[in-house]
Design a protein around this motif. Structure first.
Motif, PDB file in Angstrom:
ATOM      1  N   CYS A  12       0.833  -1.209   0.000  1.00  0.00           N
ATOM      2  CA  CYS A  12       0.000   0.000   0.000  1.00  0.00           C
ATOM      3  C   CYS A  12       0.864   1.255   0.000  1.00  0.00           C
ATOM      4  CB  CYS A  12      -0.916   0.004   1.215  1.00  0.00           C
ATOM      5  SG  CYS A  12      -2.005  -1.435   1.343  1.00  0.00           S
ATOM      6  N   ALA A  13       1.857   1.285   0.900  1.00  0.00           N
ATOM      7  CA  ALA A  13       2.687   2.483   1.026  1.00  0.00           C
ATOM      8  C   ALA A  13       3.509   2.742  -0.227  1.00  0.00           C
ATOM      9  CB  ALA A  13       3.606   2.352   2.237  1.00  0.00           C
ATOM     10  N   SER A  14       3.897   1.669  -0.930  1.00  0.00           N
ATOM     11  CA  SER A  14       4.716   1.846  -2.136  1.00  0.00           C
ATOM     12  C   SER A  14       4.019   2.730  -3.157  1.00  0.00           C
ATOM     13  CB  SER A  14       5.015   0.486  -2.767  1.00  0.00           C
ATOM     14  OG  SER A  14       5.725  -0.343  -1.887  1.00  0.00           O
ATOM     15  N   CYS A  15       2.708   2.559  -3.304  1.00  0.00           N
ATOM     16  CA  CYS A  15       1.947   3.353  -4.279  1.00  0.00           C
ATOM     17  C   CYS A  15       1.422   4.652  -3.680  1.00  0.00           C
ATOM     18  CB  CYS A  15       0.777   2.538  -4.833  1.00  0.00           C
ATOM     19  SG  CYS A  15       1.279   1.181  -5.915  1.00  0.00           S
ATOM     20  N   HIS A  16       0.990   4.599  -2.422  1.00  0.00           N
ATOM     21  CA  HIS A  16       0.331   5.765  -1.843  1.00  0.00           C
ATOM     22  C   HIS A  16       1.300   6.748  -1.195  1.00  0.00           C
ATOM     23  CE1 HIS A  16      -3.809   4.682  -2.731  1.00  0.00           C
ATOM     24  NE2 HIS A  16      -3.438   3.425  -2.539  1.00  0.00           N
ATOM     25  N   LEU A  17       2.597   6.496  -1.305  1.00  0.00           N
ATOM     26  CA  LEU A  17       3.602   7.494  -0.934  1.00  0.00           C
ATOM     27  C   LEU A  17       4.177   8.183  -2.167  1.00  0.00           C
ATOM     28  CD1 LEU A  17       5.630   5.799   1.971  1.00  0.00           C
ATOM     29  CD2 LEU A  17       4.120   7.781   2.130  1.00  0.00           C
ATOM     30  N   ILE A  18       3.673   7.842  -3.329  1.00  0.00           N
ATOM     31  CA  ILE A  18       4.144   8.505  -4.551  1.00  0.00           C
ATOM     32  C   ILE A  18       3.518   9.894  -4.614  1.00  0.00           C
ATOM     33  CG2 ILE A  18       4.103   8.473  -7.078  1.00  0.00           C
ATOM     34  CD1 ILE A  18       4.199   5.451  -6.960  1.00  0.00           C
ATOM     35  N   GLY A  19       4.368  10.891  -4.556  1.00  0.00           N
ATOM     36  CA  GLY A  19       3.879  12.267  -4.578  1.00  0.00           C
ATOM     37  C   GLY A  19       3.951  12.917  -5.938  1.00  0.00           C
ATOM     38  N   THR A  74       2.003  11.362   5.279  1.00  0.00           N
ATOM     39  CA  THR A  74       0.889  11.634   4.381  1.00  0.00           C
ATOM     40  C   THR A  74       0.805  10.568   3.304  1.00  0.00           C
ATOM     41  OG1 THR A  74       1.054  14.019   4.730  1.00  0.00           O
ATOM     42  CG2 THR A  74      -0.125  13.285   2.771  1.00  0.00           C
ATOM     43  N   LEU A  75      -0.384   9.982   3.185  1.00  0.00           N
ATOM     44  CA  LEU A  75      -0.648   9.029   2.113  1.00  0.00           C
ATOM     45  C   LEU A  75      -1.532   9.699   1.075  1.00  0.00           C
ATOM     46  CD1 LEU A  75      -1.294   5.744   4.131  1.00  0.00           C
ATOM     47  CD2 LEU A  75       0.808   6.515   3.032  1.00  0.00           C
ATOM     48  N   PHE A  76      -1.163   9.538  -0.187  1.00  0.00           N
ATOM     49  CA  PHE A  76      -1.867  10.207  -1.282  1.00  0.00           C
ATOM     50  C   PHE A  76      -2.900   9.274  -1.909  1.00  0.00           C
ATOM     51  CE2 PHE A  76       2.348  12.064  -0.892  1.00  0.00           C
ATOM     52  CZ  PHE A  76       2.056  13.416  -0.824  1.00  0.00           C
ATOM     53  N   GLY A  77      -3.918   9.872  -2.510  1.00  0.00           N
ATOM     54  CA  GLY A  77      -4.956   9.113  -3.173  1.00  0.00           C
ATOM     55  C   GLY A  77      -5.759  10.005  -4.092  1.00  0.00           C
ATOM     56  N   PRO A  78      -6.801   9.472  -4.733  1.00  0.00           N
ATOM     57  CA  PRO A  78      -7.544  10.235  -5.736  1.00  0.00           C
ATOM     58  C   PRO A  78      -8.677  11.092  -5.187  1.00  0.00           C
ATOM     59  CG  PRO A  78      -8.323   7.985  -5.707  1.00  0.00           C
ATOM     60  CD  PRO A  78      -7.205   8.056  -4.717  1.00  0.00           C
ATOM     61  N   TYR A  79      -9.052  10.916  -3.909  1.00  0.00           N
ATOM     62  CA  TYR A  79     -10.242  11.585  -3.392  1.00  0.00           C
ATOM     63  C   TYR A  79      -9.968  13.044  -3.039  1.00  0.00           C
ATOM     64  CZ  TYR A  79     -12.065   6.862  -2.922  1.00  0.00           C
ATOM     65  OH  TYR A  79     -12.481   5.575  -3.175  1.00  0.00           O
ATOM     66  N   ALA A  80     -10.916  13.888  -3.422  1.00  0.00           N
ATOM     67  CA  ALA A  80     -10.782  15.319  -3.157  1.00  0.00           C
ATOM     68  C   ALA A  80     -11.098  15.659  -1.710  1.00  0.00           C
ATOM     69  CB  ALA A  80     -11.703  16.116  -4.084  1.00  0.00           C
ATOM     70  N   ASP A  81     -11.825  14.788  -1.009  1.00  0.00           N
ATOM     71  CA  ASP A  81     -12.259  15.088   0.354  1.00  0.00           C
ATOM     72  C   ASP A  81     -11.935  13.924   1.291  1.00  0.00           C
ATOM     73  OD1 ASP A  81     -13.978  13.396  -0.920  1.00  0.00           O
ATOM     74  OD2 ASP A  81     -15.797  14.210  -0.005  1.00  0.00           O
TER      75      ASP A  81
END
Length: 441
Positions: free
Chosen positions: A160-167, A186-193
């Motif tokens: 999970c972190a491998s993809c969701h730490l890509i900034g 901070t973990l990144f993703g597609p959601y605006a909220d």
């Protein structure tokens, strides 16, 4: 992203006490923010300081499972326990991201390649996509490779972190991978909220709705890894995630969330959904490779050119991997009764001792291109060639030279391991036919 508000409502419902609720939140928070040592699948803590160092940044997916159990199960293949998955770590010929290090296929290919004595830098290059944490901790790449070869990887590959730490990704292209990890809380993703929670910070990134996100590792699939959108009319408005992360609706957590929110499955099926091809005939026509033959006879020689064509679809097919995949073009001359008079096999692909030595070559055939392959066949005296046939096939990995194969097999600890490796090499080096063409002379 985690939904701690859901935890609170659950607590207030009287099903558990407030005290227990607080303990749950504090415990989960400690896993990430406190950098606590993540537990292995067998419940044992890692025994090496260098593993602890990695896991303080790359939290293990087992911990994400506490809130994101649906995505975890898809990523790990828990819901797809097919014989293929159990044996080879794959579903429909596609290796799951969750088995990027555990797969016996990866272990076997890496093991054969290691017998060619790659440098430390070449090993890091190999692992950079299979274990993205090596781009942050390159000093541990050789130790990770040794664990894989022993069949006991203790660190996580693509979690999970491998993809969701890509900034971000490299905007000017460059050698793969082009992703840029941003270690932190901070973990990144597609959601605006994203929901506020006590487990981890969350932030939206448009990158997660772009083809350039996937192409940062899967660089061979598209013409331009820097572009967010796939060009052309056929796939206009479509990105990698639309086909390879099966669309659904629901919550990204098991606790609450917007149940009508669009989400994508996290098993990343490697074989495109059949319905996509069936309902879009233009897509099918542009995707499939095809052959044509230009040929003539001069005395006892049949010579000409095989033309390998593929449409303008901005996605190399089949899996235009220029690193491992092998292509075979077999051209055969036959008489009027179908008897083979002469045959020539053209082989395209890197052997193990050339892999990741120097620049990565282009795929065998790119979208919108035609590759011309000359051939010349000598027909036996007294025979007359009536037809020429061309068959295009591919294999998933190179066939190792016998000495290289035996050298790798000798490193394995048991006959059982050697038999499994032999089976993998036999199956994955087996040519699979792509397309065929015959022409009368």
């Amino acid at each position: 992203m985690g939904d701690v508000k859901g935890h609170s409502r659950w607590c207030r419902s009287g099903r558990i006490t407030v005290a227990v609720c607080v303990l749950v939140l504090v415990g989960i928070t400690g896993v990430y923010r406190g950098g606590a040592i993540a537990q292995k699948a067998d419940g044992q803590a890692p025994s090496h300081d260098w593993i602890d160092e990695i896991e303080k940044v790359f939290i293990r997916s087992e911990d994400c499972k506490q809130c994101h159990d649906r995505h975890y199960e898809e990523w790990k293949g828990v819901r797809e326990q097919t014989p293929d998955l159990k044996t080879f770590g794959r579903v429909d010929a596609a290796l799951l991201h969750g088995t990027s290090l555990e797969s016996p296929v990866f272990r076997t290919v890496l093991g054969v390649w290691m017998q060619t004595n790659p440098t430390a830098e070449e090993q890091r290059r190999c692992l950079s996509c299979h274990v993205p944490s090596t781009t942050v901790f390159p000093q541990h790449a050789e130790k990770i490779a040794a664990q894989v070869l022993a069949g006991k990887p203790q660190v996580e590959g693509i979690g999970c972190a491998s993809c969701h730490l890509i900034g971000s990704v490299e905007k000017n292209g460059g050698p793969p991978p082009t992703f840029k990890l941003q270690p932190g809380n901070t973990l990144f993703g597609p959601y605006a909220d994203p929901e506020e929670n006590l487990v981890h910070q969350a932030a939206q990134s448009d990158l997660y709705r772009g083809a350039n996100f996937c192409a940062s590792c899967h660089f061979d699939k598209v013409k331009d890894v820097t572009q967010k959108d796939l060009p052309g009319e056929i796939l206009q408005g479509t990105i990698c995630q639309d086909c390879h992360m099966e669309p659904s609706t629901g919550s990204s957590t098991s606790k609450r969330g917007a149940m009508t929110r669009a989400i994508g499955r996290h098993w990343f099926r490697g074989v495109v959904i059949p319905g996509t091809l069936l309902k879009n005939r233009n897509l099918q026509a542009e995707w499939m490779p095809r052959l044509d033959i230009e040929v003539g006879k001069t005395g006892g020689t049949v010579e000409g050119t095989a033309l390998v064509k593929i449409g303008s679809l901005p996605h190399s097919f089949p899996d235009g991997d220029p690193v491992l995949k092998q292509f075979y073009l077999t051209v055969t001359a036959k008489d009027a009764k179908g008897k083979v008079l002469a045959e020539e096999i053209k082989h395209f692909g890197l052997p193990y001792d050339k892999i990741l030595r120097g620049p990565i070559p282009d795929p065998f055939i790119k979208g919108g291109h035609t590759r011309k392959v000359p051939f010349s066949l000598t027909v036996p005296a007294g025979a007359t060639a009536a037809t020429v046939e061309a068959v295009l096939s591919y294999a998933l990995i190179p066939t190792p030279e016998p000495a290289l194969r035996d050298k790798y097999l000798a490193t394995l600890a048991s006959d059982k391991e050697r038999e499994e490796a032999k089976k993998i090499l036999s199956e994955y080096t087996q040519p699979r036919m792509l397309t065929y063409r015959a022409k009368s002379l």
